[in-house]
Write a protein that holds these residues in place. Structure first.
Motif, PDB file in Angstrom:
ATOM      1  N   UNK A 102     -21.671 -43.661  10.413  1.00 53.76           N
ATOM      2  CA  UNK A 102     -23.073 -43.240  10.371  1.00 53.76           C
ATOM      3  C   UNK A 102     -23.538 -43.186   8.925  1.00 53.76           C
ATOM      4  N   UNK A 103     -24.762 -43.665   8.675  1.00 51.19           N
ATOM      5  CA  UNK A 103     -25.322 -43.652   7.326  1.00 51.19           C
ATOM      6  C   UNK A 103     -26.630 -42.876   7.329  1.00 51.19           C
ATOM      7  N   UNK A 104     -27.009 -42.382   6.165  1.00 53.42           N
ATOM      8  CA  UNK A 104     -28.274 -41.668   6.022  1.00 53.42           C
ATOM      9  C   UNK A 104     -29.392 -42.659   5.754  1.00 53.42           C
ATOM     10  N   UNK A 105     -30.488 -42.506   6.476  1.00 53.27           N
ATOM     11  CA  UNK A 105     -31.732 -43.246   6.210  1.00 53.27           C
ATOM     12  C   UNK A 105     -32.834 -42.211   6.121  1.00 53.27           C
ATOM     13  N   UNK A 106     -33.230 -41.894   4.893  1.00 51.44           N
ATOM     14  CA  UNK A 106     -34.169 -40.804   4.708  1.00 51.44           C
ATOM     15  C   UNK A 106     -33.525 -39.504   5.158  1.00 51.44           C
ATOM     16  N   UNK A 147     -22.836 -34.530   0.225  1.00 50.45           N
ATOM     17  CA  UNK A 147     -23.803 -34.427  -0.877  1.00 50.45           C
ATOM     18  C   UNK A 147     -23.547 -33.197  -1.740  1.00 50.45           C
ATOM     19  N   UNK A 148     -23.016 -32.171  -1.142  1.00 55.67           N
ATOM     20  CA  UNK A 148     -22.802 -30.907  -1.871  1.00 55.67           C
ATOM     21  C   UNK A 148     -21.395 -30.425  -1.566  1.00 55.67           C
ATOM     22  N   UNK A 149     -20.421 -31.189  -2.022  1.00 64.56           N
ATOM     23  CA  UNK A 149     -19.019 -30.934  -1.673  1.00 64.56           C
ATOM     24  C   UNK A 149     -18.500 -29.671  -2.345  1.00 64.56           C
ATOM     25  N   UNK A 150     -18.041 -28.741  -1.532  1.00 58.75           N
ATOM     26  CA  UNK A 150     -17.447 -27.499  -2.001  1.00 58.75           C
ATOM     27  C   UNK A 150     -15.965 -27.515  -1.632  1.00 58.75           C
ATOM     28  N   UNK A 151     -15.064 -27.562  -2.621  1.00 56.51           N
ATOM     29  CA  UNK A 151     -13.631 -27.648  -2.315  1.00 56.51           C
ATOM     30  C   UNK A 151     -13.102 -26.465  -1.513  1.00 56.51           C
ATOM     31  N   UNK A 152     -13.873 -25.375  -1.464  1.00 54.38           N
ATOM     32  CA  UNK A 152     -13.444 -24.212  -0.710  1.00 54.38           C
ATOM     33  C   UNK A 152     -13.783 -24.328   0.776  1.00 54.38           C
ATOM     34  N   UNK A 153     -14.625 -25.303   1.120  1.00 53.25           N
ATOM     35  CA  UNK A 153     -15.029 -25.483   2.511  1.00 53.25           C
ATOM     36  C   UNK A 153     -14.184 -26.562   3.170  1.00 53.25           C
ATOM     37  N   UNK A 154     -14.122 -26.580   4.515  1.00 53.55           N
ATOM     38  CA  UNK A 154     -13.377 -27.642   5.210  1.00 53.55           C
ATOM     39  C   UNK A 154     -13.909 -29.023   4.829  1.00 53.55           C
ATOM     40  N   UNK A 155     -13.054 -30.016   4.908  1.00 50.22           N
ATOM     41  CA  UNK A 155     -13.450 -31.372   4.515  1.00 50.22           C
ATOM     42  C   UNK A 155     -14.027 -32.158   5.672  1.00 50.22           C
ATOM     43  N   UNK A 173     -17.270 -36.887   5.522  1.00 53.22           N
ATOM     44  CA  UNK A 173     -18.082 -37.743   4.661  1.00 53.22           C
ATOM     45  C   UNK A 173     -17.274 -38.859   4.018  1.00 53.22           C
ATOM     46  N   UNK A 174     -17.938 -39.989   3.791  1.00 55.86           N
ATOM     47  CA  UNK A 174     -17.369 -41.087   3.007  1.00 55.86           C
ATOM     48  C   UNK A 174     -17.736 -40.802   1.549  1.00 55.86           C
ATOM     49  N   UNK A 175     -16.746 -40.517   0.731  1.00 55.54           N
ATOM     50  CA  UNK A 175     -16.990 -40.032  -0.626  1.00 55.54           C
ATOM     51  C   UNK A 175     -16.660 -41.095  -1.672  1.00 55.54           C
ATOM     52  N   UNK A 176     -17.353 -41.007  -2.817  1.00 54.67           N
ATOM     53  CA  UNK A 176     -16.990 -41.810  -3.973  1.00 54.67           C
ATOM     54  C   UNK A 176     -17.509 -43.224  -3.980  1.00 54.67           C
ATOM     55  N   UNK A 177     -18.492 -43.537  -3.118  1.00 55.68           N
ATOM     56  CA  UNK A 177     -19.093 -44.873  -3.102  1.00 55.68           C
ATOM     57  C   UNK A 177     -20.530 -44.731  -3.586  1.00 55.68           C
ATOM     58  N   UNK A 178     -20.816 -45.227  -4.786  1.00 58.01           N
ATOM     59  CA  UNK A 178     -22.145 -45.061  -5.383  1.00 58.01           C
ATOM     60  C   UNK A 178     -23.234 -45.602  -4.461  1.00 58.01           C
ATOM     61  N   UNK A 179     -24.274 -44.794  -4.276  1.00 60.15           N
ATOM     62  CA  UNK A 179     -25.446 -45.227  -3.518  1.00 60.15           C
ATOM     63  C   UNK A 179     -25.292 -45.146  -2.013  1.00 60.15           C
ATOM     64  N   UNK A 180     -24.141 -44.702  -1.523  1.00 57.57           N
ATOM     65  CA  UNK A 180     -23.923 -44.647  -0.079  1.00 57.57           C
ATOM     66  C   UNK A 180     -23.744 -43.202   0.376  1.00 57.57           C
ATOM     67  N   UNK A 181     -24.543 -42.795   1.356  1.00 55.78           N
ATOM     68  CA  UNK A 181     -24.386 -41.492   2.005  1.00 55.78           C
ATOM     69  C   UNK A 181     -24.003 -41.774   3.450  1.00 55.78           C
ATOM     70  N   UNK A 182     -22.741 -41.558   3.800  1.00 50.09           N
ATOM     71  CA  UNK A 182     -22.250 -41.962   5.116  1.00 50.09           C
ATOM     72  C   UNK A 182     -21.150 -41.030   5.575  1.00 50.09           C
ATOM     73  N   UNK A 183     -20.805 -41.156   6.857  1.00 49.43           N
ATOM     74  CA  UNK A 183     -19.695 -40.389   7.415  1.00 49.43           C
ATOM     75  C   UNK A 183     -18.971 -41.223   8.458  1.00 49.43           C
TER      76      UNK A 183
END
Length: 215
Positions: A102-106, A147-155, A173-183
């Motif tokens: 799943x990706x973010x669109x707006x 978008x707001x990753x807190x290491x104290x919270x579940x991943x 979340x899919x992390x570390x890919x510039x310009x992509x907000x996805x899961x």
């Protein structure tokens, strides 16, 4: 020796990045200040991008990312689907649940790829192209978590019945890919052991991120 680059193209791309991060838009003067260029240069950049529908002005004259960016983004979607498909297949078969990218669109979450397990008698049908608010459902909540990753919270995020009565979802979340907000996530109508499935989903999200970074 550093590779030769285009200063104008670099400024144009930086301008799009600035607008993407400014929900209320920017003025030409604000753009000039942030890019550290004369206002005349900023105006020429804006005018050029407007001609290609990559920048638009609202009723107050403030600048926003234009709809032309959607056409560029749509061309990337097949690449994302192809790279994620083997990972989704492995995840679906391993846990016996429908897996999805799943990706973010707006402010919406868009189901871009879906793979159903081959060996289960029953599983959730999840349609490619389905949309829902980012704040609803495991897939959207995981994107917000990224978008707001807190290491104290579940991943990962787990939900029950938010999008479909009786359905349980878990996504990371899919992390570390510039310009992509996805899961990457799974959905099922049966019991969901989050402690068992969660790490598998997180690992799948990490594998997709690695594939995208190598592309």
């Amino acid at each position: 020796m550093p590779a030769e680059t285009s200063q104008t193209l670099d400024r144009g791309l930086r301008l799009l990045g600035l607008l993407a991060g400014a929900p209320d838009g920017l003025t030409v003067t604000e753009v000039a200040g942030r890019l550290e260029v004369p206002r005349t240069v900023a105006y020429r950049l804006v005018s050029t991008l407007e001609q290609h529908a990559l920048v638009r002005r609202d009723g107050r004259g403030r600048l926003h990312v234009g709809l032309g960016v959607l056409h560029l983004a749509s061309a990337v979607q097949p690449v994302l689907r192809d790279l994620a498909a083997p990972v989704l297949r492995s995840l679906a078969e391993a846990v016996g649940c429908t897996a999805h990218l799943t990706v973010a669109e707006g402010e919406e979450a868009l189901a871009l790829a879906v793979v159903e397990p081959s060996w289960t008698d029953f599983h959730v049908g999840y349609r490619v192209g389905s949309r829902h608010p980012l704040g609803q459902g495991a897939a959207g909540r995981a994107i917000l978590l990224g978008r707001d990753r807190d290491p104290e919270r579940p991943s990962w995020c787990a939900t029950s019945g938010e999008l479909q009565a009786g359905a349980r979802g878990l996504a990371a979340p899919v992390l570390g890919v510039d310009g992509l907000a996805a899961s990457i996530g799974i959905v099922t109508l049966g019991d969901l052991d989050a402690d068992r499935v969660g790490p598998r989903v997180v690992a799948a999200a990490g594998e997709v991120a690695e594939r995208l970074r190598l592309e």
